[in-house]
Design an enzyme around this catalytic site. Structure first.
Site, PDB file in Angstrom:
ATOM      1  N   HIS A  95     -10.384  -2.563   1.462  1.00 32.37           N
ATOM      2  CA  HIS A  95     -10.825  -1.160   0.996  1.00 32.37           C
ATOM      3  C   HIS A  95     -11.786  -1.327  -0.041  1.00 32.37           C
ATOM      4  O   HIS A  95     -11.573  -0.461  -1.143  1.00 32.37           O
ATOM      5  CB  HIS A  95      -9.789  -0.413   0.682  1.00 32.37           C
ATOM      6  CG  HIS A  95      -9.704   0.959   0.899  1.00 32.37           C
ATOM      7  ND1 HIS A  95      -8.871   2.006   0.732  1.00 32.37           N
ATOM      8  CD2 HIS A  95     -11.009   1.724   1.460  1.00 32.37           C
ATOM      9  CE1 HIS A  95      -9.221   3.104   1.259  1.00 32.37           C
ATOM     10  NE2 HIS A  95     -10.700   2.840   1.402  1.00 32.37           N
ATOM     11  N   LYS A 135      -5.386  -5.600   3.928  1.00 33.29           N
ATOM     12  CA  LYS A 135      -6.512  -4.459   3.758  1.00 33.29           C
ATOM     13  C   LYS A 135      -7.197  -4.735   2.557  1.00 33.29           C
ATOM     14  O   LYS A 135      -6.623  -4.931   1.518  1.00 33.29           O
ATOM     15  CB  LYS A 135      -5.538  -3.158   3.474  1.00 33.29           C
ATOM     16  CG  LYS A 135      -6.182  -2.033   3.043  1.00 33.29           C
ATOM     17  CD  LYS A 135      -5.643  -0.687   3.021  1.00 33.29           C
ATOM     18  CE  LYS A 135      -6.205   0.307   2.144  1.00 33.29           C
ATOM     19  NZ  LYS A 135      -5.178   1.523   2.146  1.00 33.29           N
ATOM     20  N   HIS A 173       1.526   2.274   4.216  1.00 33.79           N
ATOM     21  CA  HIS A 173       0.517   3.408   4.103  1.00 33.79           C
ATOM     22  C   HIS A 173       0.835   3.953   5.368  1.00 33.79           C
ATOM     23  O   HIS A 173       0.856   3.354   6.514  1.00 33.79           O
ATOM     24  CB  HIS A 173      -0.819   2.822   4.000  1.00 33.79           C
ATOM     25  CG  HIS A 173      -2.019   4.037   3.775  1.00 33.79           C
ATOM     26  ND1 HIS A 173      -2.221   4.720   4.935  1.00 33.79           N
ATOM     27  CD2 HIS A 173      -2.577   4.240   2.719  1.00 33.79           C
ATOM     28  CE1 HIS A 173      -3.325   5.405   4.257  1.00 33.79           C
ATOM     29  NE2 HIS A 173      -3.594   5.306   3.275  1.00 33.79           N
ATOM     30  N   ARG A 215      -7.534  -1.229  -6.273  1.00 31.37           N
ATOM     31  CA  ARG A 215      -7.947  -2.760  -5.798  1.00 31.37           C
ATOM     32  C   ARG A 215      -8.837  -3.212  -6.492  1.00 31.37           C
ATOM     33  O   ARG A 215      -9.024  -4.439  -6.901  1.00 31.37           O
ATOM     34  CB  ARG A 215      -8.223  -2.450  -4.442  1.00 31.37           C
ATOM     35  CG  ARG A 215      -7.047  -2.536  -3.626  1.00 31.37           C
ATOM     36  CD  ARG A 215      -7.099  -1.550  -2.170  1.00 31.37           C
ATOM     37  NE  ARG A 215      -5.800  -0.863  -1.832  1.00 31.37           N
ATOM     38  CZ  ARG A 215      -4.909  -1.697  -0.849  1.00 31.37           C
ATOM     39  NH1 ARG A 215      -5.083  -2.890  -0.348  1.00 31.37           N
ATOM     40  NH2 ARG A 215      -3.633  -1.255  -0.605  1.00 31.37           N
ATOM     41  N   CYS A 242      -5.975   3.984  -3.509  1.00 29.96           N
ATOM     42  CA  CYS A 242      -6.275   2.609  -3.178  1.00 29.96           C
ATOM     43  C   CYS A 242      -7.564   2.076  -3.756  1.00 29.96           C
ATOM     44  O   CYS A 242      -7.330   0.966  -4.305  1.00 29.96           O
ATOM     45  CB  CYS A 242      -6.424   2.807  -1.470  1.00 29.96           C
ATOM     46  SG  CYS A 242      -5.000   2.935  -0.633  1.00 29.96           S
ATOM     47  N   SER A 296      -8.422   2.012   5.140  1.00 32.87           N
ATOM     48  CA  SER A 296      -7.178   2.248   5.353  1.00 32.87           C
ATOM     49  C   SER A 296      -6.831   2.318   6.879  1.00 32.87           C
ATOM     50  O   SER A 296      -7.801   2.718   7.893  1.00 32.87           O
ATOM     51  CB  SER A 296      -6.730   3.612   4.472  1.00 32.87           C
ATOM     52  OG  SER A 296      -6.730   3.329   3.106  1.00 32.87           O
ATOM     53  N   LYS A 324       1.883   9.342  -5.272  1.00 32.50           N
ATOM     54  CA  LYS A 324       0.324   8.932  -4.953  1.00 32.50           C
ATOM     55  C   LYS A 324      -0.671   9.868  -5.097  1.00 32.50           C
ATOM     56  O   LYS A 324      -0.524  11.206  -4.925  1.00 32.50           O
ATOM     57  CB  LYS A 324       0.111   8.321  -3.426  1.00 32.50           C
ATOM     58  CG  LYS A 324      -1.268   8.099  -3.269  1.00 32.50           C
ATOM     59  CD  LYS A 324      -1.233   7.558  -1.526  1.00 32.50           C
ATOM     60  CE  LYS A 324      -2.747   7.539  -1.038  1.00 32.50           C
ATOM     61  NZ  LYS A 324      -2.643   6.959   0.199  1.00 32.50           N
ATOM     62  N   ASP A 382      -0.394  -0.778  -4.798  1.00 32.18           N
ATOM     63  CA  ASP A 382      -1.779  -0.409  -5.321  1.00 32.18           C
ATOM     64  C   ASP A 382      -1.425   0.996  -5.972  1.00 32.18           C
ATOM     65  O   ASP A 382      -2.448   1.483  -6.748  1.00 32.18           O
ATOM     66  CB  ASP A 382      -2.533  -0.366  -4.083  1.00 32.18           C
ATOM     67  CG  ASP A 382      -2.264   0.786  -3.051  1.00 32.18           C
ATOM     68  OD1 ASP A 382      -1.170   1.171  -2.927  1.00 32.18           O
ATOM     69  OD2 ASP A 382      -3.350   1.120  -2.471  1.00 32.18           O
ATOM     70  N   ASN A 383      -0.505   1.736  -5.485  1.00 31.59           N
ATOM     71  CA  ASN A 383      -0.285   3.102  -5.974  1.00 31.59           C
ATOM     72  C   ASN A 383       1.277   3.601  -5.553  1.00 31.59           C
ATOM     73  O   ASN A 383       1.976   2.935  -4.837  1.00 31.59           O
ATOM     74  CB  ASN A 383      -1.452   4.140  -5.635  1.00 31.59           C
ATOM     75  CG  ASN A 383      -1.688   4.401  -4.326  1.00 31.59           C
ATOM     76  OD1 ASN A 383      -2.703   3.747  -3.685  1.00 31.59           O
ATOM     77  ND2 ASN A 383      -0.813   4.751  -3.473  1.00 31.59           N
ATOM     78  N   ASP A 394       0.755  -0.985  -0.142  1.00 34.37           N
ATOM     79  CA  ASP A 394      -0.034   0.079   0.093  1.00 34.37           C
ATOM     80  C   ASP A 394       0.942   1.191  -0.001  1.00 34.37           C
ATOM     81  O   ASP A 394       1.570   1.620   1.109  1.00 34.37           O
ATOM     82  CB  ASP A 394      -0.874  -0.011   1.207  1.00 34.37           C
ATOM     83  CG  ASP A 394      -2.077   0.670   1.159  1.00 34.37           C
ATOM     84  OD1 ASP A 394      -1.957   1.780   0.298  1.00 34.37           O
ATOM     85  OD2 ASP A 394      -2.780   1.089   1.909  1.00 34.37           O
ATOM     86  N   ASP A 395       0.806   1.921  -1.227  1.00 35.85           N
ATOM     87  CA  ASP A 395       1.620   3.111  -1.145  1.00 35.85           C
ATOM     88  C   ASP A 395       3.450   3.044  -1.435  1.00 35.85           C
ATOM     89  O   ASP A 395       3.987   3.743  -0.889  1.00 35.85           O
ATOM     90  CB  ASP A 395       1.475   4.242  -0.041  1.00 35.85           C
ATOM     91  CG  ASP A 395      -0.047   4.486   0.011  1.00 35.85           C
ATOM     92  OD1 ASP A 395      -0.843   4.058  -0.799  1.00 35.85           O
ATOM     93  OD2 ASP A 395      -0.580   5.388   0.878  1.00 35.85           O
TER      94      ASP A 395
END
Ligand code: MG
Length: 479
Positions: free
Chosen positions: A151, A149, A248, A96, A92, A174, A321, A300-301, A52-53
């Protein structure tokens, strides 16, 4: 099947909580992957590790000078590194949704121009009529688990167990959501994060088992649950989706990883994820499942740059991001499958997280859904080192707005908007559009549109054709 029922019964009765989680002494799989039923019948396990991130420049094998990632470096040396691999969105929720459906987020309504992701007060989620990768693989006899996670909707009807996953363990949105009222205001809470500042729930299947989740232990616990799932399903094909909550912000890591990295807290967090990847691959090796399992590692980003030292880096890529500059969506990506993916190779094809869908379907012998539009291209020939991805176009969306399109080495921006955060970050329309040659200019510094009117026109024609067939769904994020 017996085994599966026993597992589900055990989960339901809570037995699993009390047994040792790691799998050092389990018997290996009895059959050789390439001889069991012949090559044709063989269906590999699929594991997707989704950070995540995570920034393009955050791994040692992608050039980070101070974060140590020996396990990921080994994964790269035994597998394939993708240098032009993208998430489907710069934040996110849409990213996803696209990964699990193989479709651009606007086709499922999992994006918005008003609310960029789902929040704890959201009423929407991934619609039931979307076909997830978990559903397709489960229909092919795969055991499925989501650990991490989610989301894609926290209400009961949207949880992973409603979308093709046999089991779920993780947080529903998140880790910076559900901020408690008396926590330090603004960014102060992130600079010295305490678990109690965020009242994020931890779920097993559809039940809250801890609140707030002890975020210091999440990476470790996800890893343990994932390793246990692999071990218990070693005798049948499985799909493990492991979307980490980290890196994240707020950043947390277990005591073992505290103050270890030269990169500080952010580096500690990445080094724990690196450990986790090592544990997953070692579990596969110890069960002799390594040659029958395809593992993807990506994110994811891009990095959340507004958090300064607590955010990652996109390396030489522009922005991070939230933006459709390269740093927002190009991800450090590895694929590993000993015996099938040639070790130490680099794939420079343009590819997307959405392509994992078609790739996994092809490997599992599943038909692709035909009654809906997919944005997914089978990468299996590229993974074997025997061919190229057939993807020609990559669309960069921010909510419902088409911001840019990549075709071959070219990227045409219709609109740009820097990552959100402090200061005025308004969208800028480019009319005429601006053009970059990403292979000669990966940092997007030199607009070359004036010298290549034919390229601009060709991509504009592709955009017109794309829009003609596009049927965006109503936003789930605005419900
Ligand atoms: Mg993210």
């Amino acid at each position: 099947m017996q085994h599966r029922i026993a597992f589900l019964t055990a989960v339901a009765s809570g037995i699993l909580a009390s047994v040792p989680l790691m799998a050092e002494t389990v018997e290996p799989a009895a059959t050789d992957p390439k001889s069991a039923g012949g090559e044709k019948a063989f269906r590999p396990n699929i594991v997707v590790i989704f950070c995540d991130d995570l920034g393009y420049g955050d791994l040692a094998c992608f050039g980070n000078p101070t974060i140590a990632t020996p396990e990921l470096d080994r994964m790269a040396s035994e597998g394939m590194k993708f240098t032009q691999f993208y998430s489907a969105a710069p934040v996110c929720t849409p990213s996803r949704a696209a990964l699990l459906t193989g479709r651009l987020p606007l086709r499922s309504g999992m994006c918005s121009n008003k609310r960029r992701v789902l929040f704890p007060d959201s009423k929407g989620g991934l619609p039931a009529d979307e076909v997830t990768l978990a559903e397709v693989l489960r229909s092919q006899g795969y055991a499925t688990a989501c650990v991490g996670k989610w989301h894609l909707g926290h209400l009961p009807q949207f949880l992973p167990t409603q979308h093709g996953f046999d089991s779920y363990f993780g947080i529903p949105y998140s880790n910076d959501m559900d901020r408690v009222a008396d926590s330090p205001q603004g960014r102060a809470a992130f600079l010295d994060p305490k678990i109690g500042y965020w009242n994020v729930p931890l779920l097993r299947d559809d039940q809250v088992i801890e609140r707030p989740a002890d975020q210091r232990t999440m990476t470790r616990r996800y890893t343990e649950v994932a390793a246990k799932f692999i071990t218990q399903n070693r005798g049948q094909p499985f799909f493990l989706y492991l979307p980490h909550s980290m890196p994240h912000v707020p950043l947390f890591r277990s005591e073992t990883f505290a103050n270890r990295s030269r990169r500080g807290l952010y580096g500690d967090v990445i080094e724990e994820i690196d450990w986790s990847v090592g544990r997953i691959l070692e579990t596969l090796r110890s069960l002799q499942l390594d040659e029958r399992t395809l593992v993807f590692f990506t994110s994811d980003n891009g990095p959340w740059l507004i958090f300064n030292e607590q955010g990652g880096t996109a390396g030489q890529l522009r922005d991070g991001k939230g933006s459709t500059w390269e740093g927002g969506m190009r991800e450090p990506t590895l694929a590993w499958w000993p015996g099938t993916i040639p070790g130490g190779t680099v794939c420079r094809d343009v590819a997307s997280t959405m392509d994992i869908f078609a790739t996994a379907c092809a490997l599992a012998g599943a038909e692709l859904p035909t009654e809906r539009t997919l944005d997914s291209y089978d990468l299996s020939a590229a993974l074997r080192g025997e061919g190229k991805s057939s993807r020609e176009l990559l669309f960069y969306y921010r909510g419902y707005n088409l911001m840019a399109v990549r075709k071959g080495p070219w990227k045409l921006h219709l609109m740009t908007q820097d990552a959100y955060g402090a200061g005025a970050r308004q969208p800028v329309k480019h009319d005429p559009p601006i053009l970059y040659h990403l292979e000669r200019d990966p940092s997007e510094r030199f607009d070359v549109a004036a010298g290549h009117p034919d390229v601009v026109q060709a991509i504009l024609a592709d955009i017109a054709a794309h829009r003609e067939r596009l049927e965006p769904a109503e936003s789930q994020l605005e419900l």
